[in-house]
Enzyme design. Sequence first.
Site, PDB file in Angstrom:
ATOM      1  N   GLU A   1      44.646  42.135  32.237  1.00  0.00           N
ATOM      2  CA  GLU A   1      44.902  40.837  32.888  1.00  0.00           C
ATOM      3  C   GLU A   1      46.288  40.369  32.477  1.00  0.00           C
ATOM      4  O   GLU A   1      46.546  40.180  31.282  1.00  0.00           O
ATOM      5  CB  GLU A   1      43.844  39.792  32.497  1.00  0.00           C
ATOM      6  CG  GLU A   1      42.480  40.101  33.089  1.00  0.00           C
ATOM      7  CD  GLU A   1      41.451  38.998  32.872  1.00  0.00           C
ATOM      8  OE1 GLU A   1      41.849  37.814  32.776  1.00  0.00           O
ATOM      9  OE2 GLU A   1      40.257  39.338  32.799  1.00  0.00           O
TER      10      GLU A   1
ATOM     11  N   GLU B   1      36.763  39.713  27.426  1.00  0.00           N
ATOM     12  CA  GLU B   1      37.075  38.507  26.631  1.00  0.00           C
ATOM     13  C   GLU B   1      35.863  38.083  25.808  1.00  0.00           C
ATOM     14  O   GLU B   1      35.428  36.924  25.852  1.00  0.00           O
ATOM     15  CB  GLU B   1      37.582  37.369  27.531  1.00  0.00           C
ATOM     16  CG  GLU B   1      38.891  37.717  28.199  1.00  0.00           C
ATOM     17  CD  GLU B   1      39.661  36.536  28.796  1.00  0.00           C
ATOM     18  OE1 GLU B   1      39.125  35.413  28.839  1.00  0.00           O
ATOM     19  OE2 GLU B   1      40.822  36.739  29.198  1.00  0.00           O
TER      20      GLU B   1
HETATM   21  O1  AHR Z   1      41.733  35.834  35.682  1.00  0.00           O
HETATM   22  C1  AHR Z   1      41.058  34.649  35.465  1.00  0.00           C
HETATM   23  C2  AHR Z   1      40.301  34.640  34.136  1.00  0.00           C
HETATM   24  O2  AHR Z   1      41.195  34.697  33.077  1.00  0.00           O
HETATM   25  C3  AHR Z   1      39.380  35.806  33.880  1.00  0.00           C
HETATM   26  O3  AHR Z   1      38.134  35.639  34.467  1.00  0.00           O
HETATM   27  C4  AHR Z   1      39.263  35.816  32.401  1.00  0.00           C
HETATM   28  O4  AHR Z   1      38.996  37.096  31.886  1.00  0.00           O
HETATM   29  C5  AHR Z   1      40.582  35.233  31.935  1.00  0.00           C
HETATM   30  O5  AHR Z   1      40.403  34.228  31.010  1.00  0.00           O
END
Ligand code: AHR
Length: 499
Positions: free
Chosen positions: A304, A173
Amino acid sequence: MTNYIIDAGKPVATIHREIYGHFAEHLGRGIYQGIYVGEGSPIPNENGMRRDVVEALRAIRVPVLRWPGGCFADEYHWMDGIGPKESRKRMINTHWGGVVEDNSFGTHEFFELCSQLGCMAYVNGNVGSGTVQEMSEWVEYMTFDGVSPMTALRARNGQEKPWRVDYFGVGNENWGCGGNMNPEFYANLYRRYQTYVRDYDKAHPIRRICCGANVDDYEWTEQVLSTCYRRTQKAQHGFMDGLSLHYYVHPEGWEIKGSATEFDTETFYKTLCKARYMEELIEKHGAILDRYDPDGHVGLIVDEWGTWYTVEPGTNPGFLYQQNTMRDALVAALTLDIFNKHAKRVRMANLAQMVNVLQSVLLTEGEKMIKTPTYHVFDLYQAHQDAQLVESHMEADAIGTGEWTLPRLTESASVAADGTLHITLSNLDPEHACPIETEIRGRAVRKVTGRVLHGEMHAKNTFDAPEQVAVTPFTDAAAEGNRLRFTMPACSVLSLRVE
Ligand code: AHR
């Protein structure tokens, strides 16, 4: 009656087992307490890893595990987590909950966990606040098998032989918590950092993952690819094997999110519709990738995904601890069906997160552990791992309320190496069962067995009632020639095995 056609003789793509991957970050009770309790813990463990958790995860064949973050990755300095535990740095996990991070779970412990799980390793490097040298030395420490300061250090810390790193993420990110970069800036850093992710083990080159977009930021995808796709492809060092994508389902939006357990029918449909948006994201980011990478060298890595609700009442807001209901099971099922159907481009996906964080498959409380409805979906779907997706089609009618409507059913089908056909289906209707007539083309049907997960949309497992939602045999699917007739219960996920 819904008609469903499967053409088992028409393979589409391999469903890479990594699509069933997981993610564990130094966040809340995800690693500490949830997975790692330390060797001296009264909770039964092997080298510090909870036996109950490892056993449950082995049963769903976790194929790959991403670590150490997440946002934590771009603050993680790996040398803090090696060497004698008593001398490892104690610090504050500033990002998640402001609690003490004692670094007792580090590189060696991660590979011990992967070895106990029998899974591939996906290590996420630090671009946001780490140096190229730091990243390069980490890769050397983990994977080099020759004479070097890092291999000597590894040996002094008790590990003579290198480990195998299957995937390496060059930042996380980086458009946000990983440095707030703009796409061109990050893409240039990607070109530089990935150069030093050396392939010491020539037989098993590390697959490098470039930080991709947040949700629908197509501009990020476009600009990152235009800055680093073509040029890196031909360079001797540096090839982009994957581009990540992050997407979470917040039923009521990012600010409010919404309760994990208390929701009405409209919110139920809203959640499922938002989960279904994953398909549009894959198709649109995939279309940009198709222009740069028509031969499909770069996988879309959804590292994610999952539901993200308001935390359980009374818990640390920075721990992201939430319950899990049949609604989450349906989100998981419909998302996994989307990944399967897009297996040509989607090469890996990692549910966020494995234990005690967001849409977990397991929850723990002290020595207790429960399997969530989402766990059971991963169990029902595991036969798709490394199988051949085959053509399948159904015209399901729409369900929902107001602007939140979607098809009643989702499905995907695959043929395993031994010829067995596996079908997964979900009935998203919270109230009505659904009769289905299936025609199987391209093969004979000798025997059908099934397993099903169903319950009221709020149904969940708790530490006092851990088996409220569980998989049961499904004996309803009768075969007549190449046709199967069966009725799916309301709010259910079904897996059929056809021999
Ligand atoms: O999964 C929780 C958070 O969500 C992670 O650390 C991040 O990459 C995303 O914003």
